[in-house]
Design a protein around this motif. Sequence first.
Motif, PDB file in Angstrom:
ATOM      1  N   ILE A  64       0.851  -1.237  -0.073  1.00  0.00           N
ATOM      2  CA  ILE A  64      -0.028  -0.014   0.032  1.00  0.00           C
ATOM      3  C   ILE A  64       1.107   1.165   0.025  1.00  0.00           C
ATOM      4  N   LEU A  65       1.793   1.418   0.830  1.00  0.00           N
ATOM      5  CA  LEU A  65       2.879   2.468   0.918  1.00  0.00           C
ATOM      6  C   LEU A  65       3.540   2.662  -0.511  1.00  0.00           C
ATOM      7  N   GLU A  66       3.957   1.715  -1.069  1.00  0.00           N
ATOM      8  CA  GLU A  66       4.635   1.645  -2.090  1.00  0.00           C
ATOM      9  C   GLU A  66       3.621   2.013  -3.470  1.00  0.00           C
ATOM     10  N   GLY A  71       8.766   6.600  -0.113  1.00  0.00           N
ATOM     11  CA  GLY A  71      10.128   6.028  -0.570  1.00  0.00           C
ATOM     12  C   GLY A  71      10.446   4.654   0.308  1.00  0.00           C
ATOM     13  N   ASN A  72      11.594   3.848  -0.215  1.00  0.00           N
ATOM     14  CA  ASN A  72      11.596   2.674   0.201  1.00  0.00           C
ATOM     15  C   ASN A  72      12.058   2.636   1.813  1.00  0.00           C
ATOM     16  N   ASP A  73      12.702   3.855   1.898  1.00  0.00           N
ATOM     17  CA  ASP A  73      13.069   4.035   3.380  1.00  0.00           C
ATOM     18  C   ASP A  73      11.792   4.163   4.554  1.00  0.00           C
ATOM     19  N   ILE A  74      11.146   5.092   4.028  1.00  0.00           N
ATOM     20  CA  ILE A  74       9.900   5.267   4.727  1.00  0.00           C
ATOM     21  C   ILE A  74       8.912   4.153   4.868  1.00  0.00           C
ATOM     22  N   TYR A 144      17.436   2.507  13.493  1.00  0.00           N
ATOM     23  CA  TYR A 144      18.427   1.308  13.048  1.00  0.00           C
ATOM     24  C   TYR A 144      17.738   0.602  11.899  1.00  0.00           C
ATOM     25  N   VAL A 145      16.841   0.868  11.238  1.00  0.00           N
ATOM     26  CA  VAL A 145      16.285   0.147  10.368  1.00  0.00           C
ATOM     27  C   VAL A 145      16.160   1.076   8.912  1.00  0.00           C
ATOM     28  N   SER A 146      16.491   0.772   7.847  1.00  0.00           N
ATOM     29  CA  SER A 146      16.473   1.535   6.636  1.00  0.00           C
ATOM     30  C   SER A 146      16.199   0.628   5.445  1.00  0.00           C
ATOM     31  N   SER A 162      13.282  -5.764   0.953  1.00  0.00           N
ATOM     32  CA  SER A 162      13.744  -4.108   0.733  1.00  0.00           C
ATOM     33  C   SER A 162      13.973  -3.476   2.012  1.00  0.00           C
ATOM     34  N   CYS A 163      14.143  -4.331   3.299  1.00  0.00           N
ATOM     35  CA  CYS A 163      14.573  -3.585   4.386  1.00  0.00           C
ATOM     36  C   CYS A 163      15.571  -4.351   5.227  1.00  0.00           C
TER      37      CYS A 163
END
Length: 299
Positions: A64-66, A71-74, A144-146, A162-163
């Motif tokens: 859904i966010l995609e 963005g991939n980071d968010i 600490y996660v991206s 992707s994380c």
Amino acid sequence: MSSLKNVFYVQAGLGVLANMFLLFFYASIIISDRPKPMDLISCQLTFIHIMMIITEGDNLLANILESLKFGNDIKCKTTFYINRVMRGLSICITCLLSVVQAVTISPSTSFLAKFKNKVKTHINYVFFCLWSFNLLFGSRLIFYVSGFTNVSETHQMKVTKSCSLVPMNYIIRGFILTVAVSRDVFLVGVMMTTGTYMVIILFRHQRQCKHLHSISHLRASPEKKATQTILLLVVFFVVMYWLDFIISVTSTLSWIYDTVVLIVQKLVMYAYPTITPLLQITSDKRIISTLKKLHSKFY
């Protein structure tokens, strides 16, 4: 590999459907009637389990966010944060479920009996404290996660497609692990203690019934059935938790996550939120009665 993924998707789909049914059921009770503390706890637990499943890895929320062009980071920070908060709340609310049931069935002469009335008046404060603690404790993960880039260049530990977790200081990692383990060990200990207490109460009740009636006339009361269901949930949770814990700690300390290990961990981790609603549906007389009415209405 693909077969393991398919099993996980079937498990996740079944878990979401069963929990959605329970969520609507308990929500209707809360809206239309005077809910018992156990109904409030069960309603929250079903919501937490739904959020756990849909935020795992590259599942529904990530998609859904995609689609919304985040963005991939968010996307990574959001899904990972919500998932870990829900996992923390799952163990907290399951522990609360066990404690409240132990208080509910405790004899009037026991120490716990004096808390029966307090449970109803203070349950919302307990919810507030549990949610606040887990939301604050989980906020550390934002740093600490991206979004995953390249493991070989950045030494990130890939946790989904992707994380990834970024490298952190050994002291910080040890502190976070110590706090998380201390919380979980304490809560599991409470669950095992209340579970043992409930087994003793049920055993004493069974012995008293045998003295008063013949075994053929013994019938399980709703409270007894509810207690047995919660005991099954607690035992199952503890077993699944320690399996998940062993995999997580081993992977975190070695800073290596194998793809197959990730899939196996998901299967273990989400066995509890999938089995829980099925046990509740088959053991709650109100739900069975509702399903029978729906069946007779349409057939």
